[in-house]
Enzyme design. Structure first.
Site, PDB file in Angstrom:
ATOM      1  N   ASP A  53       0.769  -1.163   0.110  1.00 45.79           N
ATOM      2  CA  ASP A  53       0.047   0.012   0.191  1.00 45.79           C
ATOM      3  C   ASP A  53       0.744   1.017  -0.118  1.00 45.79           C
ATOM      4  O   ASP A  53       0.527   2.231  -0.612  1.00 45.79           O
ATOM      5  CB  ASP A  53      -0.892   0.151   1.218  1.00 45.79           C
ATOM      6  N   GLY A  54       2.022   1.330   0.803  1.00 46.32           N
ATOM      7  CA  GLY A  54       2.951   2.269   0.770  1.00 46.32           C
ATOM      8  C   GLY A  54       3.474   2.759  -0.646  1.00 46.32           C
ATOM      9  O   GLY A  54       3.578   3.922  -0.936  1.00 46.32           O
ATOM     10  N   GLU A 127      -5.480   9.640   4.704  1.00 43.40           N
ATOM     11  CA  GLU A 127      -5.584  10.655   5.929  1.00 43.40           C
ATOM     12  C   GLU A 127      -4.823  11.709   5.882  1.00 43.40           C
ATOM     13  O   GLU A 127      -3.675  11.674   5.400  1.00 43.40           O
ATOM     14  CB  GLU A 127      -5.618   9.567   7.186  1.00 43.40           C
ATOM     15  N   ASP A 155      -1.865  14.040  21.685  1.00 43.80           N
ATOM     16  CA  ASP A 155      -0.973  13.860  20.705  1.00 43.80           C
ATOM     17  C   ASP A 155      -1.426  14.783  19.144  1.00 43.80           C
ATOM     18  O   ASP A 155      -0.526  15.279  18.521  1.00 43.80           O
ATOM     19  CB  ASP A 155      -0.550  12.519  20.315  1.00 43.80           C
ATOM     20  N   ALA A 190      -4.342   9.745  21.441  1.00 44.80           N
ATOM     21  CA  ALA A 190      -4.240  10.051  22.753  1.00 44.80           C
ATOM     22  C   ALA A 190      -4.751  11.472  23.236  1.00 44.80           C
ATOM     23  O   ALA A 190      -3.924  12.543  23.580  1.00 44.80           O
ATOM     24  CB  ALA A 190      -2.805   9.885  22.744  1.00 44.80           C
TER      25      ALA A 190
HETATM   26  P1  NAP Z   1       3.704   1.317   6.826  1.00 40.82           P
HETATM   27  O1  NAP Z   1       4.144   1.651   7.989  1.00 40.82           O
HETATM   28  O2  NAP Z   1       3.971   0.271   5.950  1.00 40.82           O
HETATM   29  O3  NAP Z   1       1.960   1.225   7.035  1.00 40.82           O
HETATM   30  C1  NAP Z   1       1.376   0.702   7.892  1.00 40.82           C
HETATM   31  C2  NAP Z   1       0.425  -0.548   7.502  1.00 40.82           C
HETATM   32  O4  NAP Z   1      -0.740   0.441   6.812  1.00 40.82           O
HETATM   33  C3  NAP Z   1       1.004  -1.277   6.378  1.00 40.82           C
HETATM   34  O5  NAP Z   1       0.620  -2.691   6.508  1.00 40.82           O
HETATM   35  C4  NAP Z   1       0.236  -0.843   4.965  1.00 40.82           C
HETATM   36  O6  NAP Z   1       0.174  -1.791   4.021  1.00 40.82           O
HETATM   37  C5  NAP Z   1      -1.070  -0.401   5.778  1.00 40.82           C
HETATM   38  N1  NAP Z   1      -1.785   0.415   4.834  1.00 40.82           N
HETATM   39  C6  NAP Z   1      -1.783   1.346   4.360  1.00 40.82           C
HETATM   40  N2  NAP Z   1      -2.923   1.934   3.851  1.00 40.82           N
HETATM   41  C7  NAP Z   1      -3.919   1.308   3.990  1.00 40.82           C
HETATM   42  C8  NAP Z   1      -5.547   1.110   4.030  1.00 40.82           C
HETATM   43  N3  NAP Z   1      -6.060   2.285   3.265  1.00 40.82           N
HETATM   44  N4  NAP Z   1      -6.104   0.261   4.578  1.00 40.82           N
HETATM   45  C9  NAP Z   1      -5.398  -0.756   5.466  1.00 40.82           C
HETATM   46  N5  NAP Z   1      -4.087  -0.972   5.686  1.00 40.82           N
HETATM   47  C10 NAP Z   1      -3.259   0.275   5.025  1.00 40.82           C
HETATM   48  O7  NAP Z   1       3.650   2.930   5.932  1.00 40.82           O
HETATM   49  P2  NAP Z   1       3.174   3.008   4.483  1.00 40.82           P
HETATM   50  O8  NAP Z   1       3.172   1.719   3.691  1.00 40.82           O
HETATM   51  O9  NAP Z   1       4.039   4.192   3.818  1.00 40.82           O
HETATM   52  O10 NAP Z   1       1.602   3.495   4.413  1.00 40.82           O
HETATM   53  C11 NAP Z   1       1.371   4.850   4.838  1.00 40.82           C
HETATM   54  C12 NAP Z   1       0.069   4.749   5.791  1.00 40.82           C
HETATM   55  O11 NAP Z   1       0.717   4.042   7.110  1.00 40.82           O
HETATM   56  C13 NAP Z   1      -0.438   5.773   6.350  1.00 40.82           C
HETATM   57  O12 NAP Z   1      -1.331   6.417   5.409  1.00 40.82           O
HETATM   58  C14 NAP Z   1      -1.066   5.483   7.675  1.00 40.82           C
HETATM   59  O13 NAP Z   1      -2.566   5.152   7.290  1.00 40.82           O
HETATM   60  C15 NAP Z   1      -0.431   4.280   8.110  1.00 40.82           C
HETATM   61  N6  NAP Z   1       0.221   4.237   9.422  1.00 40.82           N
HETATM   62  C16 NAP Z   1      -0.352   3.320  10.227  1.00 40.82           C
HETATM   63  C17 NAP Z   1       0.157   3.488  11.608  1.00 40.82           C
HETATM   64  C18 NAP Z   1      -0.521   2.792  12.663  1.00 40.82           C
HETATM   65  O14 NAP Z   1      -1.301   1.615  11.997  1.00 40.82           O
HETATM   66  N7  NAP Z   1      -0.303   2.634  13.885  1.00 40.82           N
HETATM   67  C19 NAP Z   1       1.119   4.423  11.863  1.00 40.82           C
HETATM   68  C20 NAP Z   1       1.382   5.238  11.044  1.00 40.82           C
HETATM   69  C21 NAP Z   1       1.206   5.138   9.572  1.00 40.82           C
HETATM   70  P3  NAP Z   1       1.554  -2.451   3.435  1.00 40.82           P
HETATM   71  O15 NAP Z   1       2.154  -3.441   4.306  1.00 40.82           O
HETATM   72  O16 NAP Z   1       0.766  -2.973   2.080  1.00 40.82           O
HETATM   73  O17 NAP Z   1       2.513  -1.292   3.114  1.00 40.82           O
HETATM   74 MN    MN Z   2       4.187  -0.296   3.664  1.00 39.98          MN
END
Ligand code: NAP
Ligand code: MN
Length: 269
Positions: A53-54, A127, A155, A190
């Site tokens: 997704d990233g 988001e 936060d 938070a």
């Molecule tokens: P990442 O750290 O790999 O993302 C965290 C997880 O979110 C990954 O498993 C990613 O899938 C998944 N993801 C991204 N978009 C999604 C969606 N629309 N629905 C369900 N899961 C989704 O970082 P990244 O790959 O650059 O993705 C950026 C996104 O990470 C941000 O938009 C944010 O939503 C999310 N994020 C999540 C957290 C958390 O859950 N605590 C914290 C920071 C950011 P893949 O494994 O396929 O990449």
């Molecule tokens: Mn990712």
């Protein structure tokens, strides 16, 4: 229909598996009569992203949210947006050529950021996060439409689209929203809810016609950090952030068996 000049962009992340699949996919597409340009070509009819997704989110951002439909090949960890697996390349090309697919549209989210005399526009699919930089508490005055709603302390806050509701929003305890609905979700990160500070502790669901306005309050040298789809942005002295749906839509190719709730079940349970 002639395949002449039918361009398909293929991108992959840096991961070795993704690069190998990109090479294979390019070969297969060319064998089927498509042209795969070296660089992004805005006249292409399709963008294929190999990765998670990233890498899909980064590609969208990098090419400024093109109107061209996307499809993802999942070599990532979760791949919630991705529709095909590496062993389905032939099947995908076959179905794509036959027109045997549908298009899912996602609304995107936009923010106007006013800082000093400047106004900047940011756009995302998942988001927009507004939080204190360097571990400081954020104090954010939030209004929805014309009404002042709360002085948030904690936060920060996250404003999720339905497409992003399953990402960071869900990890924060926000709701999973079917992307056929048009709404924005304000989820606290938070929140402090004490006699000193009063913030909502659950998500707030807002209709698409109301804009969400955020006025940060500053204590000492504290600043605000804005994160859009995982990418960070910093500005001097932000006075106002206005968040709304953006007109841009992201189109994704879906094969016949796609169903949002099936996808949710298969990825989360
Ligand atoms: P990442 O750290 O790999 O993302 C965290 C997880 O979110 C990954 O498993 C990613 O899938 C998944 N993801 C991204 N978009 C999604 C969606 N629309 N629905 C369900 N899961 C989704 O970082 P990244 O790959 O650059 O993705 C950026 C996104 O990470 C941000 O938009 C944010 O939503 C999310 N994020 C999540 C957290 C958390 O859950 N605590 C914290 C920071 C950011 P893949 O494994 O396929 O990449
Ligand atoms: Mn990712």
């Amino acid at each position: 229909m002639s395949l002449e000049n039918r361009l398909i962009n293929v991108f992959a992340n840096e991961n070795a598996v993704s690069r190998e699949i990109k090479r294979l996919l390019k070969q297969k597409l060319e064998k089927s009569g498509f042209v795969v340009p070296r660089e992004f070509d805005p006249c292409s009819e399709l963008v294929i992203c190999v990765g998670g997704d990233g890498s899909f989110l980064h590609t969208l951002n990098r090419y400024d949210f093109p109107e061209i439909p996307f499809v993802g090949v999942n070599t990532g960890h979760l791949g919630f947006f991705q529709e095909i697996y590496p062993d389905q390349l032939d099947e995908f090309i076959f179905k794509y050529k036959k027109g045997d697919y549908s298009i899912q549209e996602f609304k995107t989210i936009g923010a106007y950021i006013s800082s000093g005399k400047e106004k900047t526009r940011l756009r995302g699919l998942n988001e927009i996060v507004i939080r204190g930089d360097k571990s400081i508490t954020a104090h954010l005055n939030i209004s929805i439409g014309d009404s002042f709603v709360e002085r948030f302390s904690g936060d920060g806050i996250l404003v999720a689209t339905p497409a992003g509701s399953t990402a960071y929003n869900y990890a924060l305890g926000g709701c999973i929203v079917d992307p056929r609905l048009s709404l924005l979700q304000i989820t606290p990160i938070a929140p402090m809810n004490t006699t000193a500070y009063r913030s909502f502790t659950s998500s707030l669901i807002v209709p698409p016609e109301l804009s969400i306005n955020i006025f940060p309050e500053y204590t000492s040298e504290s600043t605000i950090l804005i994160i859009v789809d995982g990418m960070e942005y910093r500005y001097q002295e932000i006075t106002d952030i206005s968040i709304n749906f953006s007109k841009t839509r992201v189109k994704m190719i879906r094969l016949a068996n796609y169903d949002f709730w099936n996808k949710v079940k298969s990825k989360f349970l």
